[in-house]
Write an enzyme that holds these catalytic residues in place. Structure first.
Site, PDB file in Angstrom:
ATOM      1  N   HIS A 469      -3.871  -1.923  -2.041  1.00 34.01           N
ATOM      2  CA  HIS A 469      -2.809  -2.438  -1.170  1.00 34.01           C
ATOM      3  C   HIS A 469      -2.239  -3.763  -1.678  1.00 34.01           C
ATOM      4  O   HIS A 469      -1.206  -4.243  -1.182  1.00 34.01           O
ATOM      5  CB  HIS A 469      -3.364  -2.633   0.241  1.00 34.01           C
ATOM      6  N   ASP A 473       2.415  -0.769  -1.363  1.00 35.10           N
ATOM      7  CA  ASP A 473       2.619  -0.860   0.077  1.00 35.10           C
ATOM      8  C   ASP A 473       2.366   0.503   0.725  1.00 35.10           C
ATOM      9  O   ASP A 473       2.379   1.543   0.055  1.00 35.10           O
ATOM     10  CB  ASP A 473       4.041  -1.324   0.393  1.00 35.10           C
TER      11      ASP A 473
END
Length: 498
Positions: A469, A473
């Protein structure tokens, strides 16, 4: 008098092999059944023993050459030279000055960036007579096993690195003394597994067979040797494992208890040291969890389209390309298609930079008897379905045989892991650092689905994308998985690049 050494039977439908390694060179004295060379076919590795004692006169098929069944590999001179290969039990047979000569056995080259190894198995013990290039021991590095041959003929005088010890790239493993040197034998407990053949002479099992037995945890007594004088070959171990999988399964080491263990339980436990490969897997997976901000997103895919297309063309595909059409090429193509739209899944973090890859080096996770490895198919985005299937089959076979090099497992930009072959219905794969994405495939299972207002049975598979992450995204991760789903549910999109 000379004896021809020819390619043995390679198995049903196998017509040719590649000469991988010669363990002897012209002029070397060899014993009957001593390993001369190793051949590689599409699926297995075949060792070629010497049919008789004598001197290797000529090598006809050099390393790297392709040979057919019954092709001439080498010639062996018999007669006067043969007695010289017998173990030098009489000091008088050696020159007076030779007894003082010794040769150090050093750690061989371990590969780029590999600085140490663990001594896993000694095939010889102190006091044993060894021939030049005969396998002495085996080392384990983080990824591969390395066999150490004898640099010269003589007597194993000293073992300086016992089994289980860690050695660096320049360490000394043992000392070989000149033939005829009298050496105090090591304690009986350190003797390697050798069996007494009906003929009354000791038979040394094939090194590859010893390695396979050690990895599988199978006893020598559970294997019937088909080599000359009862010698156990690699194929014999494979048959024993197939016939008695329960007996061949290694005993797993129990986790270290946090509390004291009752004496009765402790007596029934077995503690086994982790291999270097297993230690490396554990370390890298934990590093991945500690470093990456790892999340997993899920979806499901209807495999009807892929299965129908595969069933329609699999026979023609096999006939034209010589390889079976599997599911992995579809998944590889679908991932490549999605990576083009979401390039951050194919990127990595280097310090404060993001490195985007304008290529796809696809890692295909493969389970082996010694642990999980990830061979890399380079420039998979430039390959056809047939080229991908051939590469996957070749890499998978090399992984199972322990033949992968370090270079073949480095440089991947994305990974696919297929837990479905083991029956997994759902899982969260762990990233293979420094990669930012890994796709988990799972079991195909018939489930009731609502299609156009009707409940129908469809072959469904859960997909899982684990991603970093820090660089990917949530929108990008979900988009990637949706694109994979769309391409698999309508495989024609892959042909149209849609």
């Amino acid at each position: 008098m000379t004896t021809d050494i020819r390619v043995p039977t390679l198995g049903e439908s196998v017509t040719e092999a590649t000469v991988a390694t010669w363990f002897k060179k012209p002029g070397d004295i060899v014993a009957a059944d001593e390993m001369l060379c190793e051949l590689e076919t599409d699926k297995v590795t075949v060792e070629v023993p010497s049919p008789a004692a004598g001197t290797l006169a000529e090598i006809v098929a050099a390393e790297g050459s392709t040979v057919g069944v019954d092709a001439l590999l080498a010639t062996l001179s018999e007669g006067a030279a043969a007695p010289a290969e017998q173990p030098a039990a009489k000091p008088a047979a050696a020159a007076p000055a030779a007894s003082a000569e010794t040769v150090d056995v050093m750690v061989p080259s371990l590969g780029e960036s590999v600085t140490e190894a663990t001594v896993s198995t000694w095939f010889k013990k102190v006091g044993d007579t060894v021939a030049q290039d005969e396998m002495l021991c085996e080392l384990e590095t983080d990824k591969v096993s390395v066999e150490v041959p004898a640099p010269a003929a003589g007597v194993l005088a000293e073992i300086t690195a016992p089994e289980g010890s860690t050695v660096d790239a320049s360490a000394k493993l043992a000392v070989i003394a000149a033939a005829g040197t009298v050496v105090a034998a090591a304690p009986a407990a350190a003797a390697p597994a050798a069996v007494s053949a009906p003929s009354g002479k000791d038979v040394e099992d094939a090194p590859a067979a010893k390695k396979t037995m050690a990895e599988a945890g199978i006893s020598r007594d559970a294997v019937t040797g088909t080599g000359r004088d009862g010698r156990v070959m690699k194929e014999d171990v494979a048959k024993a494992l197939t016939a008695a999988p329960a007996a061949a399964a290694p005993v797993a080491a129990a986790p270290m208890p946090r509390a004291p263990v009752p004496a009765d339980d402790a007596a029934r436990e077995e503690r086994v040291k982790m291999t270097r490969l297993r230690q490396t897997i554990a370390r890298r997976l934990k590093d991945s969890q500690n470093t990456a901000a790892m999340l997993t997103t899920y979806n499901e895919v209807d495999m009807t389209g892929v299965m129908e297309l595969r069933n329609e063309y699999k026979d023609l595909f096999l006939k034209k390309h010589g390889v079976k059409l599997g599911f992995m090429s579809f998944f590889t193509k679908a991932c490549i298609h999605a990576l083009k739209e979401v390039p951050e899944v194919n990127a990595e973090i280097d310090g404060t930079d993001v490195v985007y890859k304008n290529f796809v080096h696809m890692g295909i996770a493969a389970g082996t008897p010694t642990g999980l490895v990830v061979p890399v198919i380079r420039d998979a985005d430039q390959m056809s379905f047939a080229e991908i299937e051939k590469a996957i089959a070749e890499k998978g076979a090399r992984a199972r045989d322990g033949k992968l090099s370090m270079a073949e497992m480095q440089g991947g930009s994305f990974t696919i892991s297929n837990g479905g072959v083991y029956g997994s219905l759902m899982s969260s794969p762990i990233l293979n650092p420094p990669q930012s994405g890994i796709l988990g495939m799972h079991k195909i299972q018939d489930r009731p689905m609502a299609i156009n207002g009707q409940v129908v049975i469809r072959p469904m598979m859960y997909l899982a994308l684990s991603y970093d992450h820090r660089i990917v995204d949530g929108k990008g991760a979900v988009t990637f998985l949706v694109r994979v789903k769309e391409a698999l549910e309508d495989p024609r999109r892959l042909l149209m690049d849609l």
